[in-house]
Motif scaffolding. Structure first.
Motif, PDB file in Angstrom:
ATOM      1  N   TRP A  12       0.853  -1.196   0.000  1.00 23.06           N
ATOM      2  CA  TRP A  12       0.000   0.000   0.000  1.00 23.06           C
ATOM      3  C   TRP A  12       0.883   1.238   0.000  1.00 23.06           C
ATOM      4  O   TRP A  12       2.047   1.175   0.394  1.00 23.06           O
ATOM      5  N   THR A  16       2.696  -0.414   3.934  1.00 24.41           N
ATOM      6  CA  THR A  16       2.225  -1.714   4.442  1.00 24.41           C
ATOM      7  C   THR A  16       2.321  -2.765   3.346  1.00 24.41           C
ATOM      8  O   THR A  16       1.898  -2.516   2.210  1.00 24.41           O
ATOM      9  N   ALA A  18       0.651  -5.836   2.328  1.00 22.29           N
ATOM     10  CA  ALA A  18      -0.489  -6.724   2.561  1.00 22.29           C
ATOM     11  C   ALA A  18      -0.125  -8.139   2.117  1.00 22.29           C
ATOM     12  O   ALA A  18      -0.522  -9.122   2.729  1.00 22.29           O
ATOM     13  N   HIS A  37      -5.217 -14.164  11.053  1.00 21.10           N
ATOM     14  CA  HIS A  37      -5.895 -13.125  11.821  1.00 21.10           C
ATOM     15  C   HIS A  37      -6.293 -11.989  10.899  1.00 21.10           C
ATOM     16  O   HIS A  37      -5.832 -11.898   9.764  1.00 21.10           O
ATOM     17  N   SER A  38      -7.081 -11.086  11.446  1.00 20.50           N
ATOM     18  CA  SER A  38      -7.478  -9.892  10.702  1.00 20.50           C
ATOM     19  C   SER A  38      -6.225  -9.108  10.311  1.00 20.50           C
ATOM     20  O   SER A  38      -5.326  -8.925  11.130  1.00 20.50           O
ATOM     21  N   GLY A  39      -6.144  -8.726   9.066  1.00 20.37           N
ATOM     22  CA  GLY A  39      -4.999  -7.959   8.590  1.00 20.37           C
ATOM     23  C   GLY A  39      -3.876  -8.815   8.025  1.00 20.37           C
ATOM     24  O   GLY A  39      -2.858  -8.296   7.559  1.00 20.37           O
ATOM     25  N   ALA A  40      -4.046 -10.135   8.021  1.00 19.03           N
ATOM     26  CA  ALA A  40      -2.980 -11.033   7.550  1.00 19.03           C
ATOM     27  C   ALA A  40      -2.770 -10.947   6.032  1.00 19.03           C
ATOM     28  O   ALA A  40      -1.709 -11.304   5.530  1.00 19.03           O
ATOM     29  N   GLY A  41      -3.817 -10.505   5.310  1.00 22.11           N
ATOM     30  CA  GLY A  41      -3.689 -10.387   3.859  1.00 22.11           C
ATOM     31  C   GLY A  41      -4.632 -11.291   3.078  1.00 22.11           C
ATOM     32  O   GLY A  41      -4.595 -11.331   1.850  1.00 22.11           O
ATOM     33  N   LYS A  42      -5.518 -12.007   3.787  1.00 19.44           N
ATOM     34  CA  LYS A  42      -6.410 -12.983   3.150  1.00 19.44           C
ATOM     35  C   LYS A  42      -7.301 -12.327   2.099  1.00 19.44           C
ATOM     36  O   LYS A  42      -7.419 -12.801   0.972  1.00 19.44           O
ATOM     37  N   SER A  43      -7.931 -11.239   2.521  1.00 19.02           N
ATOM     38  CA  SER A  43      -8.868 -10.572   1.630  1.00 19.02           C
ATOM     39  C   SER A  43      -8.154 -10.032   0.390  1.00 19.02           C
ATOM     40  O   SER A  43      -8.643 -10.175  -0.742  1.00 19.02           O
ATOM     41  N   THR A  44      -7.009  -9.456   0.585  1.00 16.76           N
ATOM     42  CA  THR A  44      -6.246  -8.917  -0.545  1.00 16.76           C
ATOM     43  C   THR A  44      -5.859 -10.037  -1.513  1.00 16.76           C
ATOM     44  O   THR A  44      -5.958  -9.874  -2.734  1.00 16.76           O
TER      45      THR A  44
HETATM   46  P1  ADP Z   1      -7.407  -9.901   6.076  1.00 15.97           P
HETATM   47  O1  ADP Z   1      -8.391 -10.179   5.004  1.00 15.97           O
HETATM   48  O2  ADP Z   1      -6.527 -11.067   6.406  1.00 15.97           O
HETATM   49  O3  ADP Z   1      -8.051  -9.306   7.304  1.00 15.97           O
HETATM   50  P2  ADP Z   1      -6.554  -7.714   4.380  1.00 15.97           P
HETATM   51  O4  ADP Z   1      -6.121  -8.320   3.113  1.00 15.97           O
HETATM   52  O5  ADP Z   1      -7.901  -7.073   4.454  1.00 15.97           O
HETATM   53  O6  ADP Z   1      -6.373  -8.794   5.542  1.00 15.97           O
HETATM   54  O7  ADP Z   1      -5.504  -6.599   4.798  1.00 15.97           O
HETATM   55  C1  ADP Z   1      -4.099  -6.832   4.803  1.00 15.97           C
HETATM   56  C2  ADP Z   1      -3.405  -5.547   5.217  1.00 15.97           C
HETATM   57  O8  ADP Z   1      -3.570  -4.567   4.207  1.00 15.97           O
HETATM   58  C3  ADP Z   1      -3.928  -4.929   6.489  1.00 15.97           C
HETATM   59  O9  ADP Z   1      -2.826  -4.352   7.170  1.00 15.97           O
HETATM   60  C4  ADP Z   1      -4.898  -3.878   5.997  1.00 15.97           C
HETATM   61  O10 ADP Z   1      -5.040  -2.835   6.925  1.00 15.97           O
HETATM   62  C5  ADP Z   1      -4.199  -3.408   4.749  1.00 15.97           C
HETATM   63  N1  ADP Z   1      -5.120  -2.896   3.713  1.00 15.97           N
HETATM   64  C6  ADP Z   1      -6.150  -3.557   3.140  1.00 15.97           C
HETATM   65  N2  ADP Z   1      -6.745  -2.839   2.182  1.00 15.97           N
HETATM   66  C7  ADP Z   1      -6.052  -1.659   2.140  1.00 15.97           C
HETATM   67  C8  ADP Z   1      -6.176  -0.479   1.351  1.00 15.97           C
HETATM   68  N3  ADP Z   1      -7.102  -0.368   0.386  1.00 15.97           N
HETATM   69  N4  ADP Z   1      -5.306   0.515   1.580  1.00 15.97           N
HETATM   70  C9  ADP Z   1      -4.356   0.400   2.530  1.00 15.97           C
HETATM   71  N5  ADP Z   1      -4.179  -0.681   3.302  1.00 15.97           N
HETATM   72  C10 ADP Z   1      -5.021  -1.707   3.127  1.00 15.97           C
END
Ligand code: ADP
Ligand code: ADP
Length: 236
Positions: A12, A16, A18, A37-44
């Motif tokens: 990012w 960060t 991700a 955990h939350s923030g691990a990068g799964k969603s990304t």
């Molecule tokens: P998870 O799905 O495991 O909770 P995410 O993939 O949502 O993790 O997020 C991974 C990291 O990227 C986190 O630190 C989150 O705060 C950061 N992040 C996610 N989306 C964005 C974004 N659009 N801009 C900046 N940071 C982001």
């Protein structure tokens, strides 16, 4: 379809990471759980597969085809997504929400007139039954249904076009444990019975162990475990 992550990174603007050099190949027909955990990068990671995010380095390949602006229109027809908060049209009927899963495959006039082809209607009915929804639920507005029923709608909608890849982003996070297990079982059936590749993010270790063929654990954008559920039990 096979999903391959090749040295995939997503940084990012604030620095960060991700995702940090993800290297994985997920074979077709696998039910793979992304644990972390939350923030691990799964969603990304999930969002890089259908182009909702793009890598800052590396690539995602689906059956050897690189996911990019050119390939996405075709690939998206084979990829479905399931969300934590279901993503339904709250005031739409259950039935309308399920049919919405087929909209991308229909000509616009059919969507506008609501004149859906018979085979698709039959498909919707069969799916609603398969996910355990009754006719009464389908006539009601989505917002009037329980969380578990709403997620069943979300699953039926995702399955409408027989997707080769299903991306499920924390699909059970808003559900109670029993309902969550049912949703996991429905996702696993898509892999077992149709050979869909299912990538499902979770933060519950017990559910991952009970349902996954393969667990990939992420921490701060890196893979810290990759293997069969039994192997995770021995190590932790
Ligand atoms: P998870 O799905 O495991 O909770 P995410 O993939 O949502 O993790 O997020 C991974 C990291 O990227 C986190 O630190 C989150 O705060 C950061 N992040 C996610 N989306 C964005 C974004 N659009 N801009 C900046 N940071 C982001
Ligand atoms: P969820 O709980 O559904 O995973 P999040 O709260 O993690 O949702 O993220 C919601 C949206 O905010 C996502 O589109 C994500 O990319 C973005 N986001 C997450 N973390 C950050 C961040 N640190 N900076 C900017 N955007 C972020």
């Amino acid at each position: 379809m096979e999903i391959r992550f090749e040295q995939l990174s997503r940084t990012w603007p604030d620095g960060t990471r991700a995702l940090d050099g993800i290297e994985l190949t997920i074979a077709a027909g696998t039910f793979c759980v992304l644990l972390g955990h939350s923030g691990a990068g799964k969603s990304t990671l999930l969002r890089c597969v259908n182009g909702l995010e793009s890598p800052t380095a590396g690539a995602v390949l689906v059956n050897g085809l690189r996911v990019d602006r050119r390939s996405l229109p075709l690939l998206r027809k084979r990829i479905a997504m399931v969300h934590q908060h279901f993503g339904l049209v709250a005031r739409g009927s259950g039935a309308a929400n399920v049919m919405a899963g087929a909209v991308s495959a229909l000509p616009l006039w059919r969507v506008l007139t609501g004149l859906y082809p018979e085979p698709l209607k039959r498909k919707a009915c069969a799916l609603m039954e398969a996910v355990g929804l009754e006719e009464a639920h389908l006539r009601r507005r989505a917002e009037q249904l329980s969380g578990g029923q709403q997620q069943r709608l979300g699953l039926a909608r995702a399955f409408m076009l027989d997707p080769a890849i299903i991306l499920a982003d924390e699909p059970v996070a808003s559900l109670d444990p029993g309902t969550g297990r049912e949703a996991m079982a429905l996702l696993r059936r898509q892999a077992r019975e149709r050979g869909a590749t299912v990538l499902c993010s979770l933060h519950q270790l017990d559910l991952a162990r009970a349902f996954a063929d393969r667990i990939v654990a992420l921490h701060r954008g890196r893979v810290i475990f990759d293997g069969r559920p039994e192997a995770l039990r021995e190590r932790d």
